[in-house]
Design a protein around this motif. Sequence first.
Motif, PDB file in Angstrom:
ATOM      1  N   ILE A  14      21.112  97.140 185.452  1.00  0.00           N
ATOM      2  CA  ILE A  14      20.656  96.588 187.210  1.00  0.00           C
ATOM      3  C   ILE A  14      23.039  96.788 188.324  1.00  0.00           C
ATOM      4  N   PRO A  15      23.020  96.149 187.233  1.00  0.00           N
ATOM      5  CA  PRO A  15      25.099  96.086 188.046  1.00  0.00           C
ATOM      6  C   PRO A  15      25.128  97.671 188.354  1.00  0.00           C
ATOM      7  N   THR A  16      24.600  98.264 187.543  1.00  0.00           N
ATOM      8  CA  THR A  16      25.092  99.362 187.458  1.00  0.00           C
ATOM      9  C   THR A  16      24.587 101.229 188.532  1.00  0.00           C
ATOM     10  N   GLU A  17      23.122 100.111 188.695  1.00  0.00           N
ATOM     11  CA  GLU A  17      22.089 101.060 189.996  1.00  0.00           C
ATOM     12  C   GLU A  17      21.868 100.561 190.699  1.00  0.00           C
ATOM     13  N   PHE A  18      22.010  99.106 190.807  1.00  0.00           N
ATOM     14  CA  PHE A  18      21.099  98.711 191.680  1.00  0.00           C
ATOM     15  C   PHE A  18      22.853  98.342 192.948  1.00  0.00           C
ATOM     16  N   GLY A  19      23.220  97.667 192.198  1.00  0.00           N
ATOM     17  CA  GLY A  19      24.734  96.938 192.757  1.00  0.00           C
ATOM     18  C   GLY A  19      24.252  95.521 193.011  1.00  0.00           C
ATOM     19  N   SER A  20      25.024  95.068 194.003  1.00  0.00           N
ATOM     20  CA  SER A  20      25.625  93.586 193.895  1.00  0.00           C
ATOM     21  C   SER A  20      26.154  93.453 194.989  1.00  0.00           C
TER      22      SER A  20
END
Length: 356
Positions: free
Chosen positions: A119-125
């Motif tokens: 999620i941190p890599t593909e969705f971002g934050s």
Amino acid sequence: MKHLLISLILLSSSQVFAWGGRGHDTICRVASFLVKEPGLKEYLQHKPQMMGHLCNMPDFYWKSLGGDANKLGNPTHFIDIEVIGLPVKDITTDYKKLIADFTGKSNKFKNDGSTIKSIPTEFGSSWWRVDQFMRIIENLGQQLAKATLPANFKEEQNNELPYNKLAYEMVVSMGLMGHFVGDNSQPFHTTADYDGYATGHGGIHAYFEDAVVGQFDGDLDYLVLKEARAMKNPEFLKPATPIEKMKVLSVISNTEIPKILKVDPVTKKSTLVKEKGMEIKTAAERKPASEAFKKMKPLIVKEMARGSVLLANLWDEAYAKAGKPKLGAYKSYKYPFTVDFVAPDYYDTTTPAEKK
């Protein structure tokens, strides 16, 4: 082929550069004149150039560091809304829950059977990144409340004096936070199709944010400030929390992508070919940025203005939550030429995120 590969490297890295150096500088300079808290306003009116510099730190100095600064830092610049397939209003503000709920689930943007590995890599934050700096500033305020103000010129210039160190860290954190607010006002930082290849507009990211922005004359700051001051109670200021405000701005930014694509002067569409597990991208051919400038100019000014308005609002909020410290007492000439990378703290980073 070598030339093509070099082009691909440049294109794939463009996502994390949001508005480019000039755009981020403008957003943060303008925000310096929009804050309302008297103590903060008095301090920042003398520091717009420094805030513009700090707001560019995550794109330039941090990216030069490599290692965790890239692995953990790069994905904090965006939110790829389509990846998890939920309407923005339904996305939880609890990042750890987001990771737990969607890791291993289908990637709704790719729609090819692949699953979300990170999620941190593909969705971002980016929403949570801003909240992180808000919390850092509030904590520094609590420490400043216990520190003694400098009593004379010698103490004012003593960078080891506890009050001066804390005040410096607070201002630096405000500037760094500004970068990620600015990212959220750039439409292509709110979509998994961040460079336009899914629609035949490959290469649009850098073209829009850098090449076209470069066509502005020296009045860019003035135009953005004028637009920002004309905004009355925008929707993205109404939510109660920084994350919710960022969510609303994401939706607004995202809905402007079709408008940008409509005026993108493409003469030959981009292509994306998958061969042996690799994606070979050829950017779209388009007319010079000078020809697109007239139609894209109003969009860019309004988007940057939104970023400045939200940033000023969050700076005011953070300053108030920090107890409204007397930043004017901090008179050191120390300048933040470089600033250490700040790792995300809202999820477990012991397993580094893969570079996007």
